[in-house]
Enzyme design. Structure first.
Site, mmCIF file in Angstrom:
data_model
loop_
_atom_site.group_PDB
_atom_site.id
_atom_site.type_symbol
_atom_site.label_atom_id
_atom_site.label_comp_id
_atom_site.label_asym_id
_atom_site.label_seq_id
_atom_site.Cartn_x
_atom_site.Cartn_y
_atom_site.Cartn_z
ATOM 1 N N GLU A 1 0.828 -1.232 0.057
ATOM 2 C CA GLU A 1 0.050 0.035 -0.001
ATOM 3 C C GLU A 1 0.869 1.220 0.087
ATOM 4 O O GLU A 1 1.734 1.355 0.863
ATOM 5 C CB GLU A 1 -1.102 -0.076 1.395
ATOM 6 C CG GLU A 1 -1.912 1.163 1.200
ATOM 7 C CD GLU A 1 -3.215 0.797 2.206
ATOM 8 O OE1 GLU A 1 -3.300 -0.466 2.678
ATOM 9 O OE2 GLU A 1 -3.647 1.884 2.583
ATOM 10 N N ASN B 1 -3.362 -1.454 7.884
ATOM 11 C CA ASN B 1 -4.712 -2.096 7.435
ATOM 12 C C ASN B 1 -4.288 -3.504 7.304
ATOM 13 O O ASN B 1 -4.058 -4.149 6.212
ATOM 14 C CB ASN B 1 -4.862 -1.467 6.135
ATOM 15 C CG ASN B 1 -5.247 0.006 6.017
ATOM 16 O OD1 ASN B 1 -5.697 0.653 7.058
ATOM 17 N ND2 ASN B 1 -4.744 0.592 5.145
ATOM 18 N N GLU C 1 -10.247 5.049 9.401
ATOM 19 C CA GLU C 1 -10.557 4.727 8.133
ATOM 20 C C GLU C 1 -11.188 3.313 7.900
ATOM 21 O O GLU C 1 -10.582 2.681 7.260
ATOM 22 C CB GLU C 1 -9.327 4.744 7.285
ATOM 23 C CG GLU C 1 -9.018 6.020 7.244
ATOM 24 C CD GLU C 1 -7.380 6.423 6.233
ATOM 25 O OE1 GLU C 1 -7.309 7.381 5.577
ATOM 26 O OE2 GLU C 1 -6.431 5.233 6.231
ATOM 27 N N ARG D 1 -11.481 17.824 10.481
ATOM 28 C CA ARG D 1 -10.636 16.349 10.400
ATOM 29 C C ARG D 1 -9.330 16.691 11.241
ATOM 30 O O ARG D 1 -8.869 15.720 11.914
ATOM 31 C CB ARG D 1 -10.271 15.703 9.213
ATOM 32 C CG ARG D 1 -9.496 14.613 9.224
ATOM 33 C CD ARG D 1 -9.500 13.658 7.732
ATOM 34 N NE ARG D 1 -8.046 13.489 7.530
ATOM 35 C CZ ARG D 1 -7.773 12.708 6.538
ATOM 36 N NH1 ARG D 1 -8.542 12.920 5.350
ATOM 37 N NH2 ARG D 1 -6.480 12.143 6.343
ATOM 38 N N LYS E 1 1.489 10.806 13.594
ATOM 39 C CA LYS E 1 2.061 11.171 12.128
ATOM 40 C C LYS E 1 2.491 12.617 12.563
ATOM 41 O O LYS E 1 1.957 13.469 13.314
ATOM 42 C CB LYS E 1 0.951 11.434 11.116
ATOM 43 C CG LYS E 1 0.581 9.894 10.835
ATOM 44 C CD LYS E 1 -0.315 9.970 9.499
ATOM 45 C CE LYS E 1 -0.886 8.763 8.980
ATOM 46 N NZ LYS E 1 -1.568 8.539 7.846
ATOM 47 N N ASP F 1 -2.508 14.254 6.942
ATOM 48 C CA ASP F 1 -1.650 13.276 6.399
ATOM 49 C C ASP F 1 -0.679 13.457 5.492
ATOM 50 O O ASP F 1 -0.713 13.114 4.228
ATOM 51 C CB ASP F 1 -2.987 12.656 5.413
ATOM 52 C CG ASP F 1 -3.033 11.107 5.494
ATOM 53 O OD1 ASP F 1 -1.745 10.601 5.838
ATOM 54 O OD2 ASP F 1 -3.856 10.367 4.796
ATOM 55 N N GLU G 1 3.998 9.163 -1.113
ATOM 56 C CA GLU G 1 2.444 8.841 -1.314
ATOM 57 C C GLU G 1 1.877 10.221 -1.813
ATOM 58 O O GLU G 1 1.021 10.390 -2.838
ATOM 59 C CB GLU G 1 1.730 8.434 -0.281
ATOM 60 C CG GLU G 1 0.164 8.578 -0.453
ATOM 61 C CD GLU G 1 -0.638 8.320 0.725
ATOM 62 O OE1 GLU G 1 -0.228 7.713 1.821
ATOM 63 O OE2 GLU G 1 -1.817 8.155 0.665
ATOM 64 N N HIS H 1 -3.991 18.608 0.640
ATOM 65 C CA HIS H 1 -5.008 17.383 0.229
ATOM 66 C C HIS H 1 -5.750 18.032 -1.024
ATOM 67 O O HIS H 1 -6.815 17.938 -1.327
ATOM 68 C CB HIS H 1 -5.945 17.430 1.168
ATOM 69 C CG HIS H 1 -6.360 16.061 1.410
ATOM 70 N ND1 HIS H 1 -7.288 15.455 0.487
ATOM 71 C CD2 HIS H 1 -6.516 15.154 2.417
ATOM 72 C CE1 HIS H 1 -7.538 14.159 0.814
ATOM 73 N NE2 HIS H 1 -7.013 13.860 1.954
HETATM 74 C C1 BDP Z 1 -2.977 7.249 4.305
HETATM 75 C C2 BDP Z 1 -2.984 6.506 3.307
HETATM 76 C C3 BDP Z 1 -3.625 5.070 3.591
HETATM 77 C C4 BDP Z 1 -2.893 4.874 5.090
HETATM 78 C C5 BDP Z 1 -3.469 5.748 6.031
HETATM 79 C C6 BDP Z 1 -2.965 5.461 7.255
HETATM 80 O O1 BDP Z 1 -3.378 6.816 1.961
HETATM 81 O O2 BDP Z 1 -3.264 4.225 2.509
HETATM 82 O O3 BDP Z 1 -3.674 3.481 5.227
HETATM 83 O O4 BDP Z 1 -2.692 6.982 5.698
HETATM 84 O O5 BDP Z 1 -1.858 5.958 7.556
HETATM 85 O O6 BDP Z 1 -2.280 8.504 4.100
HETATM 86 O O7 BDP Z 1 -3.320 4.680 8.050
#
Ligand code: BDP
Length: 720
Positions: A182, A225, A306, A351, A375, A380, A408, A541
């Protein structure tokens, strides 16, 4: 003086033709022979090796020195038992080496992973000792010693004392059991789950060496995940095989745990953390794991985020969820890394505020063997975010930094973006939690709140890996630098990203100053460039939905508003930006007062965060004197221009790099330029469609219509 003399000799050191083509596979551990004059000088300081080989780690350290010095100096280093000539290297611990025991070095405060490298005299001979309390420290010392040679530094009068500032220095692999990574842009997973545990790909050892060279001491093998199957006996055996390969290199294996595993693989009806059967199940699972992997590191958990299952599914808190696993692991010394990357479906609020809202009330409620993994920013992994407001806000809880190494949101593998400055910016940010100087580094290394009664001493940093099965591991040559920089900063968060870049360039490409200076310059400017061509002035974003490739600021569809760019930029005819001040979501109030005031004041907010914290009219006056709209366009163009500059710089450096790597970097820079232009043009076309404003004078119009950019689609973009 001497060091300066060495450096000037090095100035003439140039790239030597390699025995086989360079493809980046050897990373920064290439050990290609250095120029003869230089090698001769070094040989005087590396004439024999006295090192034990009584344990796998000792063997690894000794092999590394022999391989490294053999390659770099083009001569086999004779191994012996005693110092018989000048230039000896003695490596080990007091337990493994009588010579080191005899020296009575002061090793008390280097800790279990630290080391000394010192120039001493033994039996009348000039000697370098690499000494540690444990074997792993000596291995780290061996890599440090090699780095000195690789980067052309003097070996005279060495007096190095190093120990890691953070206890857990971990890579997070977002690797699925089917081999898909991923957000991976470097091919498939390097873990060949199907052939494990019987077949141990030599890459696993190479991986361990590379990480040990940086001091990385943990690897979370599977995606956050996660699939509960990872915790079944068959997969635990596979993980154990990897743990066996990594062990000599000081790397422990961790797994991501799916919170609902008791249901999925345990046959229970619930995963409620307060249910006695669930508690029993996790305890038995932990016992089983440690029977199979005695030095297992622990579990990483993404819960209630998520769509992942978690304690809130049962009306319980994140602390109750984390403590369930912590209690199961505690008898074995295992750690829980509980992620704070959470935002719920139901919560309609900003968020950016949710992690703080959910976690701050839980401060002090986590077990001693829990780290909350946060993080770097509250949204993100964007090209630029202010530091996460949780840093400094949970004094009773050890917080672990989570950086993303895989790009990413920063151009995947083809954009040259050195992340050292991004990491450094976050680490050095002042939280003001306990007055001025309360940097994020001091939060995560525990020094800021070390005096809080009962606080556990755990510390750590996690990096979401950019490693895959590509020959060059990271998808591009320059992305290796991000793995490298992450590891070096996890060891010492106070290192400068520029110094790290320079080290990496010297080790990976060349010590020739005519190459080093311009390439370090490119790397250092590259992060600001990507901010400018993608998300200038605090925008965030704005990328394509799902795969996150390319610009899609117009995107308003999909299952949830807070996954769409329009939610974040809020642009219309009159203005742009997310109001997080008191008149808006008030997210800035999550920062300590002096910062909250600064961020909340449109006149005082740093301009790099203007549109992160404020919604302003298009004609808002910027410090440059330009109206916001003009400034925005100017920034986009500047970002593209920076990429053009990088290309020109790189084109001029072909004499110093092997043709294969030079060509690939060139080709990727061309892609980056096209895509930077695309980001600029598509963004400008879209903003113009809202504000109807003309372009500032001298600025080129977008190459295509907005409709064209909106028509592009990339169903097979990688990493999704
Ligand atoms: C996001 C990603 C996703 C990750 C999520 C995470 O797009 O694929 O699962 O973070 O950190 O940035 O859990």
């Amino acid at each position: 003086m001497l060091a300066a003399a060495f450096l000037s000799v090095l100035a003439v050191m140039s790239w030597m033709p390699a025995a086989h083509a360079e493809d980046g596979h050897e990373l920064w551990l290439r050990y290609r022979q250095i120029e003869t004059v230089q090698a001769n000088a070094y040989r005087a300081d590396a004439s024999q090796l006295i090192a034990g080989q009584g344990t796998p780690t000792q063997v690894a350290a000794r092999d590394e020195l022999l391989r490294g010095l053999g390659g770099l100096l083009g001569a086999t280093l004779p191994a012996s038992d005693s110092v018989t000539r000048d230039g000896a290297i003695v490596m080990g611990t007091a337990a493994s080496s009588p010579l080191i025991a005899r020296l009575g070095l002061d090793l008390d405060d280097v800790g279990a992973e630290g080391y000394l490298i010192r120039s001493v005299a033994i039996d009348g001979h000039r000697t370098t000792v690499i000494a540690a309390r444990e074997d792993i420290g000596a291995l780290y010392g061996a890599f440090h010693f090699l780095r000195l040679v690789q980067t052309g530094q003097s070996l005279a009068k060495l007096d190095v004392r190093e120990s890691p500032r953070l206890k857990l220095r971990v890579l997070n692999h977002w690797d699925n059991l089917d081999g898909h990574v991923e957000r991976g842009y470097a091919g498939a997973s390097i873990w060949d789950w199907h052939k494990l545990p019987d077949y141990l790909d030599p890459r696993y050892t190479e991986y361990a060496r590379a990480n040990a060279s940086l001091g990385i001491n943990g690897s979370v093998l599977n995606n956050v995940n996660s699939n509960a199957l990872s915790l079944t006996p068959m997969y635990l055996q596979k993980a154990a095989a990897l743990a066996g390969v990594f062990r000599p290199y000081g790397i422990r294996v961790f797994l991501s745990a799916r919170f609902s595993a008791p249901i999925e693989i345990g046959g229970l009806k619930t995963a409620d953390p307060l249910d006695p059967e669930v508690r029993r199940w996790w305890r038995a699972k932990a016992d089983e794991i440690y029977r199979i992997i005695p030095d297992f590191g622990g579990l990483l958990v993404k819960a209630n985020s998520e769509g992942q299952p978690g304690p809130q599914d049962y009306g319980r808190t994140h602390a109750e969820g984390a403590n369930l696993l912590a209690d199961a692991l505690a008898p074995h010394g295992g750690t829980v890394m509980w992620r704070a990357f959470v935002y719920s479906d139901e919560e309609p609020d900003d968020r950016a505020k949710q992690a703080y809202t959910e976690f701050v009330p839980l401060d002090g409620k986590f077990r001693d063997n829990v780290l909350v993994q946060v993080k770097n920013g509250a949204i993100d992994f964007q090209p630029r975010e202010p530091f996460h407001p949780l840093f400094g806000a949970m004094p009773k809880t050890p917080l672990m930094m989570e950086f993303q190494i895989t790009k990413e949101y920063l151009g995947f593998a083809t954009h040259l973006v050195y992340l050292g400055p991004l990491y450094e910016e976050t680490l050095r940010a002042d939280t003001y939690a306990r007055g001025k100087g309360s940097t994020v580094t001091k939060v995560i290394d525990g020094s800021l709140d070390g005096d809080v009664p009962g606080r556990s001493g755990l510390t750590g940093m996690a990096g979401v890996a950019n490693i895959g099965a590509d020959r060059n591991w990271s998808g591009s040559h320059f992305d290796q630098a991000n793995w490298y920089a992450y590891g070096r900063l996890a060891w010492n968060p106070d290192l400068s990203s520029r110094a790290i870049a320079e080290e990496w360039v010297r080790m990976t490409f060349s010590n020739d100053e005519r190459f080093v200076a311009p390439v370090v310059g490119m790397m250092m400017d590259s992060r600001e460039a990507v901010v400018d061509y993608m998300t200038p002035l605090g925008l965030h974003h704005l990328m394509g939905r799902g795969h996150h490739y390319g610009p899609m600021p117009w995107d308003a569809g999909g299952p949830r508003a807070d996954w769409t760019p329009v939610y974040y930029h809020r642009a219309d005819k009159n203005g742009i930006g997310f109001d997080r001040s008191a008149t808006g979501s008030n997210a800035d109030a999550q920062y300590a007062p002096p910062l909250a005031e600064q961020f909340g004041d449109v006149e005082r907010v740093p301009e790099q965060f203007l549109l992160w914290f404020h919604h302003v009219p298009w004609d808002h006056r910027m410090r440059s004197g330009r109206p916001l709209w003009d400034e925005l366009v100017h920034r986009y163009t500047h970002g593209v221009d920076e990429v053009k500059k990088m290309r020109a710089t790189w084109d001029g450096l072909s004499a110093y790099v092997d043709a294969g790597r030079h060509a690939q970097v060139s080709a990727f820079l061309a892609i980056q330029q096209d895509e930077a232009q695309w980001w600029r043009d598509a963004s400008i076309a879209y903003w113009q469609s809202l504000n109807g404003l003309p372009l500032p004078q001298g600025q080129a119009p977008p190459a295509h219509t907005l409709g064209y950019y909106q028509s592009l689609s990339f169903p097979h973009a990688p990493g999704n």
